[in-house]
Design a protein around this motif. Structure first.
Motif, PDB file in Angstrom:
ATOM      1  N   MET A   1       0.905  -1.313  -0.067  1.00 52.86           N
ATOM      2  CA  MET A   1      -0.055   0.073   0.000  1.00 52.86           C
ATOM      3  C   MET A   1       1.052   1.384   0.128  1.00 52.86           C
ATOM      4  N   HIS A  40      -9.250  -0.503  -4.951  1.00 54.47           N
ATOM      5  CA  HIS A  40      -7.737   0.237  -4.993  1.00 54.47           C
ATOM      6  C   HIS A  40      -7.677   1.121  -3.421  1.00 54.47           C
ATOM      7  N   ASP A  42      -7.685   1.637   0.663  1.00 51.78           N
ATOM      8  CA  ASP A  42      -7.861   0.743   1.748  1.00 51.78           C
ATOM      9  C   ASP A  42      -8.221   1.731   2.842  1.00 51.78           C
ATOM     10  N   ASP A  58      -4.959   5.481   1.344  1.00 53.65           N
ATOM     11  CA  ASP A  58      -3.835   4.291   1.501  1.00 53.65           C
ATOM     12  C   ASP A  58      -4.191   3.399   0.192  1.00 53.65           C
ATOM     13  N   VAL A  59      -3.618   3.438  -0.695  1.00 54.87           N
ATOM     14  CA  VAL A  59      -3.904   2.715  -2.106  1.00 54.87           C
ATOM     15  C   VAL A  59      -3.042   1.595  -2.525  1.00 54.87           C
ATOM     16  N   SER A  60      -3.603   0.614  -3.148  1.00 57.90           N
ATOM     17  CA  SER A  60      -2.937  -0.532  -3.615  1.00 57.90           C
ATOM     18  C   SER A  60      -2.219  -0.465  -5.176  1.00 57.90           C
ATOM     19  N   ARG A  61      -2.897   0.445  -5.887  1.00 56.63           N
ATOM     20  CA  ARG A  61      -2.793   0.797  -7.098  1.00 56.63           C
ATOM     21  C   ARG A  61      -2.889   2.208  -7.510  1.00 56.63           C
ATOM     22  N   THR A 137      -2.264   3.114   8.715  1.00 55.46           N
ATOM     23  CA  THR A 137      -1.418   3.894   7.857  1.00 55.46           C
ATOM     24  C   THR A 137      -1.385   5.575   8.151  1.00 55.46           C
ATOM     25  N   ASP A 337       8.097  -2.160   8.023  1.00 53.31           N
ATOM     26  CA  ASP A 337       7.935  -3.234   6.975  1.00 53.31           C
ATOM     27  C   ASP A 337       9.033  -4.236   7.172  1.00 53.31           C
ATOM     28  N   THR A 419       1.171 -11.313   3.392  1.00 55.63           N
ATOM     29  CA  THR A 419       0.890  -9.809   3.123  1.00 55.63           C
ATOM     30  C   THR A 419       0.235  -9.091   4.462  1.00 55.63           C
ATOM     31  N   SER A 420      -0.341 -10.074   5.185  1.00 56.37           N
ATOM     32  CA  SER A 420      -1.024  -9.485   6.312  1.00 56.37           C
ATOM     33  C   SER A 420      -0.147  -9.196   7.647  1.00 56.37           C
TER      34      SER A 420
END
Length: 443
Positions: A1, A40, A42, A58-61, A137, A337, A419-420
């Motif tokens: 994200m 897209h 979150d 907060d975006v994935s794409r 986030t 991360d 991923t979680s």
């Protein structure tokens, strides 16, 4: 994200568009629900003030996120994408963080250094918490933005930036119109900067007249400084009667054009007129400076007056604070991360120790006291062996490009991190609890 900011402000859009785009609490909640229902986005929040409307997501794409947010703004404003697109700006990842931190400090405001934005950011933070997004986030981002804004105002003289601009304008006006006390000043606009201007001029002994497109706001400001409110329709006559005109509406397009000022000057052929344009975009047509009897100064000219002043130093200091905090925020994200990898390594170590202790118990008959001592000793050995690499990988991860160290650790120890953040061990189901629960236990 990743963080994405899509918005429009007094720097890019007309006042009419900003008014149509404005979100009240109910509209903001509705658009956030729409956006977070898309594949897209979150998390999201809306920052809507008198001179900006921005959606933080907060975006994935990236492209999918831009399309979703753009569509939401188009529906809200009632404009097509082609027409609105020219007035929008988009910031992504670190650029989005820097933009928010500048906004929090008041560097991007019409009245540089204004602190009202801090309250609006607190409101956005409350909205996130009410939607159950505390600790997410955007929550961390807003917390950091509030800290940056407080640093800017407590560690520098940023609060004096707007006042210094007014002082510089008055210093320029004195040689043109003479002693200012007792003179007549016309303030065009009734926002935060206009209030500062009107208050400063009134304290200097000038007779203050306030003109604004919204009569109620003009009246409130005029009453606060013991002045008088007028309608914008009377602008030409009030310019003709004034000695000093200060405009700071933030409207797109010239509020005072050559025709208005030239006509006003005809009524006062022997009296010079001083005009200060404190707006961005400009309120006063720059060609007004060519009219006989008109003396115009704008933000650029006043900025040169302040170039070597303490205010300029304060602005540089605030920019330095923003740069430091953007880097620190990026480092914290990189450290976050790597946390699941560190948790996975420690979980794997515990898994191995527990398996070996079970194997030992099946082969050697140990009393409970001896078994407990062996168990504690083995765990201490493992903890000491893991301490340095886990601490070091977190330190390395905070540097740009540091996420590669976490990847190397996963490869070396054959760690699987979902991923979680769930940790999967051989022959086991994912460990219960969140990564956030475990991070606090990581050395």
């Amino acid at each position: 994200m990743a963080l994405m900011v899509v918005g429009l402000s007094h720097r890019t859009a007309s006042l009419g568009v900003l008014e149509r785009a404005s979100f009240d609490a109910a509209a903001a909640e509705e658009v956030v629900e729409q956006l977070t229902a898309s594949p897209h986005v979150d998390e999201a929040f809306v920052l809507s003030t008198c001179n900006r409307v921005e959606l933080y997501c907060d975006v994935s794409r990236f492209h999918g996120g831009v399309a979703d947010v753009g569509d939401a703004l188009c529906r809200r404003i009632g404009l097509g994408a082609d027409e609105l697109g020219e007035q929008l700006y988009v910031h992504y990842e670190d650029a989005g963080v820097e933009h928010l931190f500048r906004v929090a400090c008041g560097l991007d405001s019409m009245a540089v250094g204004e602190s009202q934005i801090i309250g609006q950011l607190r409101g956005a933070l409350r909205g996130l918490h009410e939607r159950g997004l505390a600790g997410g986030t955007l929550d961390r981002l807003l917390q950091n933005a509030l800290r940056v804004g407080k640093r800017a105002h407590s560690e520098t003289g940023l609060d004096a930036a707007g006042a210094s601009l007014v002082d510089a304008a008055m210093a320029r006006a004195t040689p043109v119109v003479g002693e200012l006390a007792g003179r007549r000043a016309l303030v065009v606009g009734a926002g935060a900067m206009s209030a500062l201007v009107a208050t400063t001029l009134a304290r200097a002994g000038l007779d203050v007249i306030v003109a604004n497109r919204t009569p109620d706001r003009a009246q409130r400001l005029a009453s606060a400084v013991g002045g008088r409110a007028v309608a914008l329709d009377d602008l030409r006559a009030e310019v003709a009667a004034a000695d000093l005109v200060v405009s700071c509406t933030g409207a797109v397009g010239h509020v005072l054009d050559v025709a208005i000022v030239a006509s006003a000057l005809l009524d006062r052929p022997e009296r010079p007129l001083f005009l200060a344009d404190l707006a961005l975009p400009r309120d006063v047509d720059p060609d007004v400076a060519t009219l006989p009897g008109a003396h115009l100064v704008d933000l650029e000219g006043l900025g040169r007056d302040l170039a070597n002043s303490a205010v300029a130093d304060d602005l540089r200091s605030v920019r330095t604070i923003v740069a430091e905090e953007v880097a620190a925020h990026a480092a914290s994200l990189r450290a976050a991360d790597v946390a699941p990898t560190v948790v996975a390594l420690r979980a794997q170590a515990r898994h191995v120790v527990e398996a070996e202790m079970r194997r030992l118990a099946s082969r050697v008959d140990l009393d409970e006291s001896t078994r407990s001592e062996v168990d504690r000793t083995v765990h201490r050995i493992v903890e000491k062996l893991l301490h340095t690499p886990t601490v070091r990988v977190k330190e390395l991860a905070e540097a740009p490009g540091g996420v590669g160290y976490a990847a190397a650790l996963r490869a070396l120890f054959d760690l699987e991190v979902g991923t979680s953040g769930a940790v999967t061990l051989p022959g086991d189901a994912p460990l219960s609890g969140t990564v956030a629960d475990a991070v606090g236990r990581v050395s």
